[in-house]
Design a protein around this motif. Structure first.
Motif, PDB file in Angstrom:
ATOM      1  N   VAL A  39      73.754  79.309  64.646  1.00 17.40           N
ATOM      2  CA  VAL A  39      73.556  77.942  65.588  1.00 17.40           C
ATOM      3  C   VAL A  39      72.231  77.585  65.404  1.00 17.40           C
ATOM      4  O   VAL A  39      71.191  78.609  65.864  1.00 17.40           O
ATOM      5  N   HIS A  40      71.974  76.548  64.981  1.00 20.17           N
ATOM      6  CA  HIS A  40      70.499  76.143  64.729  1.00 20.17           C
ATOM      7  C   HIS A  40      69.826  75.033  65.810  1.00 20.17           C
ATOM      8  O   HIS A  40      70.503  74.033  66.029  1.00 20.17           O
ATOM      9  N   PRO A  41      69.193  75.827  66.728  1.00 22.84           N
ATOM     10  CA  PRO A  41      68.623  74.841  67.899  1.00 22.84           C
ATOM     11  C   PRO A  41      67.691  73.630  67.244  1.00 22.84           C
ATOM     12  O   PRO A  41      67.016  73.883  66.274  1.00 22.84           O
ATOM     13  N   ALA A  42      67.758  72.546  68.065  1.00 23.02           N
ATOM     14  CA  ALA A  42      67.079  71.591  67.557  1.00 23.02           C
ATOM     15  C   ALA A  42      66.137  70.859  68.599  1.00 23.02           C
ATOM     16  O   ALA A  42      66.690  70.616  69.671  1.00 23.02           O
ATOM     17  N   PHE A  43      65.114  70.506  68.404  1.00 20.89           N
ATOM     18  CA  PHE A  43      64.174  69.784  69.424  1.00 20.89           C
ATOM     19  C   PHE A  43      63.255  68.724  68.684  1.00 20.89           C
ATOM     20  O   PHE A  43      62.899  68.759  67.837  1.00 20.89           O
ATOM     21  N   ILE A  44      62.929  67.606  69.627  1.00 21.21           N
ATOM     22  CA  ILE A  44      62.062  66.602  69.420  1.00 21.21           C
ATOM     23  C   ILE A  44      60.729  66.924  70.115  1.00 21.21           C
ATOM     24  O   ILE A  44      60.924  67.453  71.266  1.00 21.21           O
ATOM     25  N   TYR A  45      59.764  66.973  69.344  1.00 24.90           N
ATOM     26  CA  TYR A  45      58.427  67.681  69.973  1.00 24.90           C
ATOM     27  C   TYR A  45      57.361  66.301  70.100  1.00 24.90           C
ATOM     28  O   TYR A  45      57.561  65.380  69.346  1.00 24.90           O
ATOM     29  N   PHE A  46      56.221  66.493  71.041  1.00 27.24           N
ATOM     30  CA  PHE A  46      55.345  65.484  70.874  1.00 27.24           C
ATOM     31  C   PHE A  46      54.498  65.790  69.833  1.00 27.24           C
ATOM     32  O   PHE A  46      54.362  66.724  69.066  1.00 27.24           O
ATOM     33  N   ASN A  47      53.695  64.765  69.415  1.00 28.31           N
ATOM     34  CA  ASN A  47      52.791  64.755  68.301  1.00 28.31           C
ATOM     35  C   ASN A  47      53.526  64.724  66.964  1.00 28.31           C
ATOM     36  O   ASN A  47      54.699  64.930  66.785  1.00 28.31           O
ATOM     37  N   ASN A  48      52.375  64.809  65.991  1.00 27.01           N
ATOM     38  CA  ASN A  48      53.312  64.771  64.576  1.00 27.01           C
ATOM     39  C   ASN A  48      53.399  66.258  64.075  1.00 27.01           C
ATOM     40  O   ASN A  48      52.845  67.194  64.889  1.00 27.01           O
ATOM     41  N   ALA A  49      54.006  66.391  63.069  1.00 25.19           N
ATOM     42  CA  ALA A  49      54.528  67.906  62.697  1.00 25.19           C
ATOM     43  C   ALA A  49      53.330  68.745  62.294  1.00 25.19           C
ATOM     44  O   ALA A  49      53.309  69.853  62.564  1.00 25.19           O
ATOM     45  N   ILE A  96      64.419  71.621  63.517  1.00 18.04           N
ATOM     46  CA  ILE A  96      65.292  72.403  63.570  1.00 18.04           C
ATOM     47  C   ILE A  96      65.184  74.049  63.153  1.00 18.04           C
ATOM     48  O   ILE A  96      64.371  74.190  62.313  1.00 18.04           O
ATOM     49  N   HIS A  97      65.340  74.998  64.078  1.00 17.19           N
ATOM     50  CA  HIS A  97      65.140  76.232  63.905  1.00 17.19           C
ATOM     51  C   HIS A  97      66.143  77.230  63.280  1.00 17.19           C
ATOM     52  O   HIS A  97      67.441  76.688  63.581  1.00 17.19           O
ATOM     53  N   GLN A  98      65.793  78.461  62.871  1.00 14.68           N
ATOM     54  CA  GLN A  98      66.891  79.177  62.135  1.00 14.68           C
ATOM     55  C   GLN A  98      67.998  79.562  63.156  1.00 14.68           C
ATOM     56  O   GLN A  98      69.100  79.341  63.056  1.00 14.68           O
ATOM     57  N   ASN A  99      67.627  80.281  64.374  1.00 20.15           N
ATOM     58  CA  ASN A  99      68.594  80.404  65.481  1.00 20.15           C
ATOM     59  C   ASN A  99      68.006  80.795  66.843  1.00 20.15           C
ATOM     60  O   ASN A  99      66.743  80.673  66.639  1.00 20.15           O
ATOM     61  N   GLU A 100      68.498  80.909  67.813  1.00 24.62           N
ATOM     62  CA  GLU A 100      68.129  81.132  69.211  1.00 24.62           C
ATOM     63  C   GLU A 100      67.177  82.670  69.241  1.00 24.62           C
ATOM     64  O   GLU A 100      66.060  82.550  69.786  1.00 24.62           O
ATOM     65  N   ASP A 101      67.386  83.521  68.187  1.00 25.21           N
ATOM     66  CA  ASP A 101      66.666  84.674  68.069  1.00 25.21           C
ATOM     67  C   ASP A 101      65.421  84.781  67.313  1.00 25.21           C
ATOM     68  O   ASP A 101      64.494  85.482  67.159  1.00 25.21           O
ATOM     69  N   HIS A 102      65.428  83.446  66.548  1.00 22.84           N
ATOM     70  CA  HIS A 102      64.291  83.204  65.698  1.00 22.84           C
ATOM     71  C   HIS A 102      63.713  81.919  65.540  1.00 22.84           C
ATOM     72  O   HIS A 102      63.723  81.152  64.699  1.00 22.84           O
ATOM     73  N   LEU A 103      63.210  81.581  66.826  1.00 22.80           N
ATOM     74  CA  LEU A 103      62.849  80.107  67.157  1.00 22.80           C
ATOM     75  C   LEU A 103      61.527  79.891  66.315  1.00 22.80           C
ATOM     76  O   LEU A 103      61.154  78.846  66.096  1.00 22.80           O
ATOM     77  N   GLU A 104      60.723  80.967  66.155  1.00 25.84           N
ATOM     78  CA  GLU A 104      59.783  80.813  65.334  1.00 25.84           C
ATOM     79  C   GLU A 104      59.897  80.396  64.048  1.00 25.84           C
ATOM     80  O   GLU A 104      58.746  79.958  63.133  1.00 25.84           O
ATOM     81  N   ILE A 105      61.184  80.617  63.313  1.00 30.37           N
ATOM     82  CA  ILE A 105      61.256  80.140  61.996  1.00 30.37           C
ATOM     83  C   ILE A 105      61.971  78.657  62.244  1.00 30.37           C
ATOM     84  O   ILE A 105      63.004  78.419  62.493  1.00 30.37           O
ATOM     85  N   VAL A 106      61.009  77.684  61.450  1.00 27.23           N
ATOM     86  CA  VAL A 106      61.634  76.556  61.342  1.00 27.23           C
ATOM     87  C   VAL A 106      62.137  76.173  59.951  1.00 27.23           C
ATOM     88  O   VAL A 106      61.685  76.567  59.019  1.00 27.23           O
ATOM     89  N   ILE A 107      63.294  75.474  59.907  1.00 30.83           N
ATOM     90  CA  ILE A 107      64.315  75.644  58.739  1.00 30.83           C
ATOM     91  C   ILE A 107      63.995  74.006  57.883  1.00 30.83           C
ATOM     92  O   ILE A 107      64.064  73.957  56.925  1.00 30.83           O
ATOM     93  N   THR A 108      63.768  73.111  58.950  1.00 31.26           N
ATOM     94  CA  THR A 108      63.856  71.656  58.468  1.00 31.26           C
ATOM     95  C   THR A 108      62.830  70.847  59.617  1.00 31.26           C
ATOM     96  O   THR A 108      63.063  71.264  60.791  1.00 31.26           O
TER      97      THR A 108
END
Length: 117
Positions: A39-49, A96-108
């Motif tokens: 399950v890949h968590p997804a967020f819109i963040y402020f500022n550019n990548a 989009i992140h790897q999963n809830e347990d690994h939010l530090e890993i961004v996959i795309t």
């Protein structure tokens, strides 16, 4: 529509599409290719990548091997209203992140709004 690029050698790419709804809300459609069954968590963040920033909008996660999710957006997470037109001009990026347990890993990820090229 905005392109999402692979991060951390994930080989996962995709796109995010903003669609204006009749009531003024925005449907945010996420579509990715090559993901795992996490399950890949997804967020819109402020500022550019490149700069990074705090979470502005929490999106529906991409569940199972469906490789897509859809979220209707009317406000930022803090309750501030945001219209389709404002979202198109938003100073932000999407991750989009790897999963809830690994939010530090961004996959795309990809820049949106005023930060898109």
């Amino acid at each position: 529509m905005y392109t999402l690029s692979s991060v951390s050698n994930s080989k996962i790419t995709g796109k995010v599409t903003f669609k204006k709804n009749e009531d003024g809300s925005t449907t945010v459609l996420l579509e990715i290719n090559g993901s795992s069954k996490d399950v890949h968590p997804a967020f819109i963040y402020f500022n550019n990548a490149e700069t990074g920033g705090e979470i502005a909008i929490t999106l529906e996660p991409i569940d199972c091997d469906c490789e897509s999710s859809s979220t209707i957006v009317t406000t930022l997470d803090d309750g501030t209203p945001i219209s389709y037109e404002q979202l198109l001009k938003f100073d932000g990026h999407l991750k989009i992140h790897q999963n809830e347990d690994h939010l530090e890993i961004v996959i795309t990820q990809g820049n949106i709004g005023t930060n898109a090229n």
